[in-house]
Design a protein around this motif. Structure first.
Motif, PDB file in Angstrom:
ATOM      1  N   CYS A  94      -7.339   6.546 -13.627  1.00  0.00           N
ATOM      2  CA  CYS A  94      -8.197   5.822 -12.481  1.00  0.00           C
ATOM      3  C   CYS A  94      -8.384   4.624 -12.828  1.00  0.00           C
ATOM      4  O   CYS A  94      -8.392   4.302 -14.053  1.00  0.00           O
ATOM      5  CB  CYS A  94      -9.268   6.492 -11.972  1.00  0.00           C
ATOM      6  N   ALA A  95      -8.406   3.641 -11.875  1.00  0.00           N
ATOM      7  CA  ALA A  95      -8.925   2.052 -12.143  1.00  0.00           C
ATOM      8  C   ALA A  95      -9.668   1.505 -11.181  1.00  0.00           C
ATOM      9  O   ALA A  95      -9.908   2.160  -9.992  1.00  0.00           O
ATOM     10  CB  ALA A  95      -7.546   1.447 -12.360  1.00  0.00           C
ATOM     11  N   ALA A  96     -10.521   0.685 -11.353  1.00  0.00           N
ATOM     12  CA  ALA A  96     -11.518   0.079 -10.331  1.00  0.00           C
ATOM     13  C   ALA A  96     -11.524  -1.436 -10.680  1.00  0.00           C
ATOM     14  O   ALA A  96     -11.537  -1.803 -11.826  1.00  0.00           O
ATOM     15  CB  ALA A  96     -12.849   1.036 -10.360  1.00  0.00           C
ATOM     16  N   ASP A  97     -11.736  -2.029  -9.347  1.00  0.00           N
ATOM     17  CA  ASP A  97     -11.979  -3.610  -9.651  1.00  0.00           C
ATOM     18  C   ASP A  97     -12.731  -3.966  -8.221  1.00  0.00           C
ATOM     19  O   ASP A  97     -12.168  -3.683  -7.262  1.00  0.00           O
ATOM     20  CB  ASP A  97     -10.617  -4.147  -9.870  1.00  0.00           C
ATOM     21  N   PRO A  98     -13.501  -5.050  -8.479  1.00  0.00           N
ATOM     22  CA  PRO A  98     -14.133  -5.603  -7.301  1.00  0.00           C
ATOM     23  C   PRO A  98     -13.434  -6.832  -6.654  1.00  0.00           C
ATOM     24  O   PRO A  98     -13.757  -7.150  -5.637  1.00  0.00           O
ATOM     25  CB  PRO A  98     -15.379  -6.106  -7.900  1.00  0.00           C
ATOM     26  N   SER A  99     -12.108  -6.950  -7.360  1.00  0.00           N
ATOM     27  CA  SER A  99     -11.713  -8.204  -6.700  1.00  0.00           C
ATOM     28  C   SER A  99     -10.247  -8.260  -6.378  1.00  0.00           C
ATOM     29  O   SER A  99      -9.459  -9.151  -6.442  1.00  0.00           O
ATOM     30  CB  SER A  99     -11.681  -9.244  -7.927  1.00  0.00           C
ATOM     31  N   ILE A 100     -10.048  -6.928  -6.046  1.00  0.00           N
ATOM     32  CA  ILE A 100      -8.309  -6.760  -5.961  1.00  0.00           C
ATOM     33  C   ILE A 100      -8.185  -7.208  -4.399  1.00  0.00           C
ATOM     34  O   ILE A 100      -8.801  -6.663  -3.248  1.00  0.00           O
ATOM     35  CB  ILE A 100      -7.976  -5.152  -5.616  1.00  0.00           C
ATOM     36  N   ILE A 101      -7.140  -7.970  -3.936  1.00  0.00           N
ATOM     37  CA  ILE A 101      -6.673  -8.428  -2.674  1.00  0.00           C
ATOM     38  C   ILE A 101      -5.820  -7.456  -2.292  1.00  0.00           C
ATOM     39  O   ILE A 101      -5.137  -6.782  -2.993  1.00  0.00           O
ATOM     40  CB  ILE A 101      -6.315  -9.852  -2.720  1.00  0.00           C
ATOM     41  N   LEU A 102      -5.476  -7.265  -0.755  1.00  0.00           N
ATOM     42  CA  LEU A 102      -4.703  -6.439  -0.400  1.00  0.00           C
ATOM     43  C   LEU A 102      -3.316  -6.493  -0.779  1.00  0.00           C
ATOM     44  O   LEU A 102      -2.647  -5.493  -1.235  1.00  0.00           O
ATOM     45  CB  LEU A 102      -4.705  -6.323   1.042  1.00  0.00           C
ATOM     46  N   SER A 103      -2.793  -7.392  -1.139  1.00  0.00           N
ATOM     47  CA  SER A 103      -1.330  -7.769  -1.350  1.00  0.00           C
ATOM     48  C   SER A 103      -1.185  -7.379  -3.069  1.00  0.00           C
ATOM     49  O   SER A 103      -0.232  -7.094  -3.453  1.00  0.00           O
ATOM     50  CB  SER A 103      -0.789  -9.133  -1.332  1.00  0.00           C
ATOM     51  N   SER A 104      -2.124  -6.954  -3.762  1.00  0.00           N
ATOM     52  CA  SER A 104      -2.150  -6.712  -5.282  1.00  0.00           C
ATOM     53  C   SER A 104      -2.646  -5.428  -5.458  1.00  0.00           C
ATOM     54  O   SER A 104      -2.794  -5.106  -6.749  1.00  0.00           O
ATOM     55  CB  SER A 104      -3.200  -7.812  -5.916  1.00  0.00           C
ATOM     56  N   ILE A 105      -2.749  -4.767  -4.521  1.00  0.00           N
ATOM     57  CA  ILE A 105      -3.375  -3.340  -4.576  1.00  0.00           C
ATOM     58  C   ILE A 105      -2.499  -2.456  -5.509  1.00  0.00           C
ATOM     59  O   ILE A 105      -3.219  -1.447  -5.948  1.00  0.00           O
ATOM     60  CB  ILE A 105      -3.705  -2.676  -3.394  1.00  0.00           C
ATOM     61  N   GLN A 106      -1.206  -2.489  -5.289  1.00  0.00           N
ATOM     62  CA  GLN A 106      -0.606  -1.536  -6.294  1.00  0.00           C
ATOM     63  C   GLN A 106      -0.190  -2.222  -7.725  1.00  0.00           C
ATOM     64  O   GLN A 106       0.551  -1.493  -8.175  1.00  0.00           O
ATOM     65  CB  GLN A 106       0.957  -1.535  -5.422  1.00  0.00           C
ATOM     66  N   MET A 107      -0.762  -3.278  -8.118  1.00  0.00           N
ATOM     67  CA  MET A 107      -0.567  -3.749  -9.272  1.00  0.00           C
ATOM     68  C   MET A 107      -1.307  -3.579 -10.406  1.00  0.00           C
ATOM     69  O   MET A 107      -2.487  -3.977 -10.360  1.00  0.00           O
ATOM     70  CB  MET A 107      -0.287  -5.538  -9.096  1.00  0.00           C
ATOM     71  N   ALA A 108      -1.127  -2.657 -11.317  1.00  0.00           N
ATOM     72  CA  ALA A 108      -2.046  -2.171 -12.266  1.00  0.00           C
ATOM     73  C   ALA A 108      -2.604  -3.497 -13.308  1.00  0.00           C
ATOM     74  O   ALA A 108      -3.765  -3.243 -13.550  1.00  0.00           O
ATOM     75  CB  ALA A 108      -1.103  -1.218 -13.415  1.00  0.00           C
ATOM     76  N   GLN A 109      -1.693  -4.518 -13.371  1.00  0.00           N
ATOM     77  CA  GLN A 109      -2.496  -5.690 -14.105  1.00  0.00           C
ATOM     78  C   GLN A 109      -3.504  -6.228 -13.592  1.00  0.00           C
ATOM     79  O   GLN A 109      -4.323  -7.034 -14.140  1.00  0.00           O
ATOM     80  CB  GLN A 109      -1.377  -6.408 -14.498  1.00  0.00           C
ATOM     81  N   GLN A 110      -3.744  -5.995 -12.406  1.00  0.00           N
ATOM     82  CA  GLN A 110      -4.838  -6.634 -11.406  1.00  0.00           C
ATOM     83  C   GLN A 110      -6.265  -6.115 -11.417  1.00  0.00           C
ATOM     84  O   GLN A 110      -7.308  -6.654 -11.322  1.00  0.00           O
ATOM     85  CB  GLN A 110      -4.726  -6.781  -9.892  1.00  0.00           C
ATOM     86  N   TYR A 111      -6.224  -4.728 -12.049  1.00  0.00           N
ATOM     87  CA  TYR A 111      -7.491  -3.858 -12.507  1.00  0.00           C
ATOM     88  C   TYR A 111      -7.975  -4.126 -13.821  1.00  0.00           C
ATOM     89  O   TYR A 111      -7.272  -3.655 -14.861  1.00  0.00           O
ATOM     90  CB  TYR A 111      -7.232  -2.481 -11.942  1.00  0.00           C
ATOM     91  N   ASP A 112      -9.258  -4.383 -13.906  1.00  0.00           N
ATOM     92  CA  ASP A 112      -9.842  -4.521 -15.334  1.00  0.00           C
ATOM     93  C   ASP A 112     -10.310  -3.298 -15.760  1.00  0.00           C
ATOM     94  O   ASP A 112     -10.726  -3.510 -17.132  1.00  0.00           O
ATOM     95  CB  ASP A 112     -10.855  -5.698 -15.160  1.00  0.00           C
ATOM     96  N   ASN A 113     -10.715  -2.234 -15.028  1.00  0.00           N
ATOM     97  CA  ASN A 113     -11.651  -1.302 -15.427  1.00  0.00           C
ATOM     98  C   ASN A 113     -10.746  -0.103 -15.305  1.00  0.00           C
ATOM     99  O   ASN A 113     -10.398   0.442 -14.123  1.00  0.00           O
ATOM    100  CB  ASN A 113     -12.836  -1.030 -14.597  1.00  0.00           C
ATOM    101  N   TRP A 114     -10.593   0.624 -16.498  1.00  0.00           N
ATOM    102  CA  TRP A 114      -9.726   1.755 -16.429  1.00  0.00           C
ATOM    103  C   TRP A 114     -10.222   2.889 -17.181  1.00  0.00           C
ATOM    104  O   TRP A 114     -11.071   2.854 -18.283  1.00  0.00           O
ATOM    105  CB  TRP A 114      -8.342   1.538 -17.166  1.00  0.00           C
ATOM    106  N   GLY A 115     -10.089   4.234 -16.531  1.00  0.00           N
ATOM    107  CA  GLY A 115     -10.589   5.295 -17.298  1.00  0.00           C
ATOM    108  C   GLY A 115      -9.464   5.960 -18.212  1.00  0.00           C
ATOM    109  O   GLY A 115      -8.398   5.355 -18.152  1.00  0.00           O
ATOM    110  N   GLN A 116      -9.970   6.678 -19.207  1.00  0.00           N
ATOM    111  CA  GLN A 116      -8.725   7.315 -19.808  1.00  0.00           C
ATOM    112  C   GLN A 116      -7.920   8.360 -19.160  1.00  0.00           C
ATOM    113  O   GLN A 116      -8.093   8.747 -17.927  1.00  0.00           O
ATOM    114  CB  GLN A 116      -9.509   8.353 -20.911  1.00  0.00           C
ATOM    115  N   GLY A 117      -6.787   8.556 -19.526  1.00  0.00           N
ATOM    116  CA  GLY A 117      -5.652   9.153 -18.828  1.00  0.00           C
ATOM    117  C   GLY A 117      -5.894  10.851 -18.855  1.00  0.00           C
ATOM    118  O   GLY A 117      -6.657  11.391 -19.611  1.00  0.00           O
ATOM    119  N   THR A 118      -5.346  11.576 -17.694  1.00  0.00           N
ATOM    120  CA  THR A 118      -5.458  12.860 -17.756  1.00  0.00           C
ATOM    121  C   THR A 118      -3.882  13.446 -17.498  1.00  0.00           C
ATOM    122  O   THR A 118      -3.480  12.966 -16.541  1.00  0.00           O
ATOM    123  CB  THR A 118      -6.459  13.286 -16.875  1.00  0.00           C
ATOM    124  N   GLN A 119      -3.582  14.450 -18.290  1.00  0.00           N
ATOM    125  CA  GLN A 119      -2.087  14.862 -18.111  1.00  0.00           C
ATOM    126  C   GLN A 119      -2.136  15.725 -16.899  1.00  0.00           C
ATOM    127  O   GLN A 119      -2.962  16.743 -16.650  1.00  0.00           O
ATOM    128  CB  GLN A 119      -1.856  15.583 -19.490  1.00  0.00           C
TER     129      GLN A 119
END
Length: 124
Positions: A94-119
């Motif tokens: 999961c990832a979260a960011d307050p500054s994502i614009i709609l055209s970038s919503i699918q771009m992982a590199q735009q998200y600054d805050n990430w949780g750990q992964g779950t398999q």
């Protein structure tokens, strides 16, 4: 805000799983929250997102099978996965960011805050 992902596991094809992303030290208010996944040997890919206004977006591969609800307190975002397929096998983030614009919503590199992964493993 720290993100804590949970809920992964092993399930048979056609089964269901619920992943949760909990926010500690804050909420998801005014943020875009998303789920990404990284299949074995592949790059991280977009799965679903929910914007601060409640609008949701899904990758074509999961439309109609996955949903991304958020609790009213905006402290947890889930990923409800139904009709799971072996190709859904991946580490989910999961990832979260307050500054994502709609055209970038699918771009992982735009998200600054990430949780750990779950398999998540789906057996055929």
């Amino acid at each position: 805000v720290q993100l804590q992902a949970s809920g992964g596991g092993l399930v048979q094809a056609g089964g269901s799983l619920r992943l949760s992303c909990a926010a500690s030290g804050g909420t998801f208010n005014r943020q875009t929250t998303a789920w990404f996944r990284q299949p074995p040997g592949k790059e991280r890919e977009f799965v679903a997102a929910i914007r601060w206004n409640g609008y949701t977006y899904y990758a074509d591969s999961v439309k109609g099978r996955f949903t991304i609800p958020r609790d009213n307190a905006k402290t947890t975002v889930s990923l409800l996965m139904n009709s799971l397929r072996p190709e859904d096998t991946a580490v989910y983030y999961c990832a979260a960011d307050p500054s994502i614009i709609l055209s970038s919503i699918q771009m992982a590199q735009q998200y600054d805050n990430w949780g750990q992964g779950t398999q998540v493993t789906v057996s055929s």
